[in-house]
Design a protein around this motif. Structure first.
Motif, PDB file in Angstrom:
ATOM      1  N   UNK A  55      44.257  30.560  27.671  1.00 34.16           N
ATOM      2  CA  UNK A  55      43.577  31.868  27.500  1.00 34.16           C
ATOM      3  C   UNK A  55      43.816  32.363  28.962  1.00 34.16           C
ATOM      4  N   UNK A  56      44.104  31.891  29.546  1.00 31.89           N
ATOM      5  CA  UNK A  56      44.839  32.604  31.697  1.00 31.89           C
ATOM      6  C   UNK A  56      46.466  32.086  30.999  1.00 31.89           C
ATOM      7  N   UNK A  57      46.998  31.140  30.389  1.00 32.82           N
ATOM      8  CA  UNK A  57      48.398  30.796  30.170  1.00 32.82           C
ATOM      9  C   UNK A  57      49.479  32.172  28.950  1.00 32.82           C
ATOM     10  N   UNK A  58      48.013  32.600  28.381  1.00 34.37           N
ATOM     11  CA  UNK A  58      48.041  33.733  27.586  1.00 34.37           C
ATOM     12  C   UNK A  58      49.087  34.684  28.859  1.00 34.37           C
ATOM     13  N   UNK A  59      48.597  35.278  30.230  1.00 34.12           N
ATOM     14  CA  UNK A  59      48.614  36.222  30.347  1.00 34.12           C
ATOM     15  C   UNK A  59      50.141  35.248  31.410  1.00 34.12           C
ATOM     16  N   UNK A  60      51.003  34.396  31.372  1.00 38.63           N
ATOM     17  CA  UNK A  60      51.146  33.803  32.480  1.00 38.63           C
ATOM     18  C   UNK A  60      52.693  34.548  32.236  1.00 38.63           C
ATOM     19  N   UNK A  61      53.578  35.043  31.022  1.00 40.33           N
ATOM     20  CA  UNK A  61      54.600  35.750  30.588  1.00 40.33           C
ATOM     21  C   UNK A  61      54.327  36.988  31.137  1.00 40.33           C
ATOM     22  N   UNK A  62      53.247  37.889  31.242  1.00 38.76           N
ATOM     23  CA  UNK A  62      53.129  39.611  31.627  1.00 38.76           C
ATOM     24  C   UNK A  62      53.389  39.745  32.938  1.00 38.76           C
ATOM     25  N   UNK A  63      54.059  38.496  34.044  1.00 37.09           N
ATOM     26  CA  UNK A  63      54.269  38.640  34.948  1.00 37.09           C
ATOM     27  C   UNK A  63      55.424  37.944  35.666  1.00 37.09           C
ATOM     28  N   UNK A  64      56.141  38.889  36.671  1.00 34.32           N
ATOM     29  CA  UNK A  64      57.443  38.811  36.790  1.00 34.32           C
ATOM     30  C   UNK A  64      56.958  37.435  37.956  1.00 34.32           C
ATOM     31  N   UNK A  65      56.281  38.128  39.072  1.00 32.61           N
ATOM     32  CA  UNK A  65      55.509  37.350  39.809  1.00 32.61           C
ATOM     33  C   UNK A  65      54.323  37.251  40.632  1.00 32.61           C
ATOM     34  N   UNK A  66      53.969  37.002  41.059  1.00 36.37           N
ATOM     35  CA  UNK A  66      52.148  36.251  41.402  1.00 36.37           C
ATOM     36  C   UNK A  66      51.910  36.583  42.869  1.00 36.37           C
ATOM     37  N   UNK A  67      51.560  36.685  44.015  1.00 39.63           N
ATOM     38  CA  UNK A  67      51.365  36.442  45.992  1.00 39.63           C
ATOM     39  C   UNK A  67      49.904  36.015  45.784  1.00 39.63           C
ATOM     40  N   UNK A  68      49.554  35.413  46.254  1.00 39.69           N
ATOM     41  CA  UNK A  68      47.836  35.712  47.160  1.00 39.69           C
ATOM     42  C   UNK A  68      48.054  36.163  48.346  1.00 39.69           C
ATOM     43  N   UNK A  69      47.769  37.082  48.903  1.00 40.01           N
ATOM     44  CA  UNK A  69      47.402  36.995  50.191  1.00 40.01           C
ATOM     45  C   UNK A  69      46.134  36.848  50.787  1.00 40.01           C
ATOM     46  N   UNK A  70      45.853  37.419  51.783  1.00 40.48           N
ATOM     47  CA  UNK A  70      44.961  36.872  53.238  1.00 40.48           C
ATOM     48  C   UNK A  70      44.091  36.505  51.792  1.00 40.48           C
ATOM     49  N   UNK A  71      43.926  35.080  52.311  1.00 42.32           N
ATOM     50  CA  UNK A  71      43.340  33.991  51.499  1.00 42.32           C
ATOM     51  C   UNK A  71      42.593  33.889  52.462  1.00 42.32           C
ATOM     52  N   UNK A  72      40.903  33.521  51.761  1.00 37.13           N
ATOM     53  CA  UNK A  72      39.832  32.697  52.697  1.00 37.13           C
ATOM     54  C   UNK A  72      38.977  31.714  52.230  1.00 37.13           C
ATOM     55  N   UNK A  73      39.084  30.754  52.292  1.00 37.76           N
ATOM     56  CA  UNK A  73      38.180  29.401  51.224  1.00 37.76           C
ATOM     57  C   UNK A  73      36.887  29.277  52.355  1.00 37.76           C
ATOM     58  N   UNK A  74      35.847  29.169  52.202  1.00 41.60           N
ATOM     59  CA  UNK A  74      34.675  28.983  53.053  1.00 41.60           C
ATOM     60  C   UNK A  74      33.833  28.516  52.368  1.00 41.60           C
ATOM     61  N   UNK A  75      33.450  26.700  52.500  1.00 43.18           N
ATOM     62  CA  UNK A  75      32.532  26.051  52.547  1.00 43.18           C
ATOM     63  C   UNK A  75      31.655  26.683  52.069  1.00 43.18           C
ATOM     64  N   UNK A  76      30.348  26.280  51.242  1.00 40.70           N
ATOM     65  CA  UNK A  76      28.808  26.729  51.548  1.00 40.70           C
ATOM     66  C   UNK A  76      27.895  25.999  51.828  1.00 40.70           C
ATOM     67  N   UNK A  77      26.847  25.735  51.404  1.00 40.67           N
ATOM     68  CA  UNK A  77      25.755  24.547  52.276  1.00 40.67           C
ATOM     69  C   UNK A  77      26.371  23.717  50.156  1.00 40.67           C
ATOM     70  N   UNK A  78      25.884  23.670  49.441  1.00 35.65           N
ATOM     71  CA  UNK A  78      26.575  23.088  48.320  1.00 35.65           C
ATOM     72  C   UNK A  78      27.732  22.125  48.493  1.00 35.65           C
ATOM     73  N   UNK A  79      28.051  21.268  49.040  1.00 38.19           N
ATOM     74  CA  UNK A  79      28.867  20.523  48.894  1.00 38.19           C
ATOM     75  C   UNK A  79      29.906  20.695  47.939  1.00 38.19           C
ATOM     76  N   UNK A  80      30.190  20.789  46.902  1.00 36.86           N
ATOM     77  CA  UNK A  80      30.705  21.576  45.328  1.00 36.86           C
ATOM     78  C   UNK A  80      31.509  22.952  45.250  1.00 36.86           C
ATOM     79  N   UNK A  81      30.685  23.596  45.861  1.00 41.49           N
ATOM     80  CA  UNK A  81      30.791  24.758  45.545  1.00 41.49           C
ATOM     81  C   UNK A  81      31.476  25.369  47.094  1.00 41.49           C
ATOM     82  N   UNK A  82      33.020  25.979  46.848  1.00 43.17           N
ATOM     83  CA  UNK A  82      33.759  27.440  47.750  1.00 43.17           C
ATOM     84  C   UNK A  82      33.230  28.434  47.002  1.00 43.17           C
ATOM     85  N   UNK A  83      33.699  29.616  48.524  1.00 38.74           N
ATOM     86  CA  UNK A  83      34.534  31.161  48.092  1.00 38.74           C
ATOM     87  C   UNK A  83      35.159  31.373  48.394  1.00 38.74           C
TER      88      UNK A  83
END
Length: 132
Positions: A55-83
């Motif tokens: 499903x997600x792969x269907x959309x890859x061909x619709x984009x020439x480029x994709x950049x993630x910017x200002x990425x912040x990944x934070x841990x939560x009290x649940x050791x498996x879950x990240x925001x």
């Protein structure tokens, strides 16, 4: 990948642009991906490796480029879950620009993504689709 934050960053790249092979060993066979604000025509819940990748792969061909910017990944009290908060800067295949803001909840276990929920502003997508 033993560092969950590095895995999530890699996950962000492979969900945005692929390639399909990059999913191997990084994504659980029973992964669940949710896009609560998905526009019409986009599956809001994908269950299982193949359904999510295809499903997600269907959309890859619709984009020439994709950049993630200002990425912040934070841990939560649940050791498996990240925001993660981030912005995207995209050039669509036809040259149109696209940008959006995201809040993502990603669950990792044993070096694999097992669950991902992605909230994004639907208005830029509506604007993009209106141009077509």
């Amino acid at each position: 990948m033993s560092d969950p934050k590095a895995l999530i960053r890699h996950w962000m790249e492979i969900t945005a642009m692929g390639p399909a092979e990059a999913w191997d060993e990084r994504v659980s066979s029973d992964v669940v991906v949710r896009l609560p604000y998905a526009p019409p025509g986009v599956m809001p819940v994908m269950t299982g490796f193949d359904e999510a990748r295809d499903t997600l792969g269907h959309h890859w061909g619709t984009k020439r480029s994709f950049d993630w910017v200002d990425v912040t990944i934070r841990a939560t009290e649940d050791p498996e879950l990240f925001v993660t908060i981030a912005r995207s800067q995209v050039v669509m295949a036809n040259g149109d620009p696209y940008a959006n803001d995201y809040v993502m909840l990603t669950r990792v276990r044993d070096g694999q993504v097992i669950e991902h929920t992605e909230y994004f502003n639907p208005l830029p997508i509506v604007d993009l689709l209106a141009k077509r």
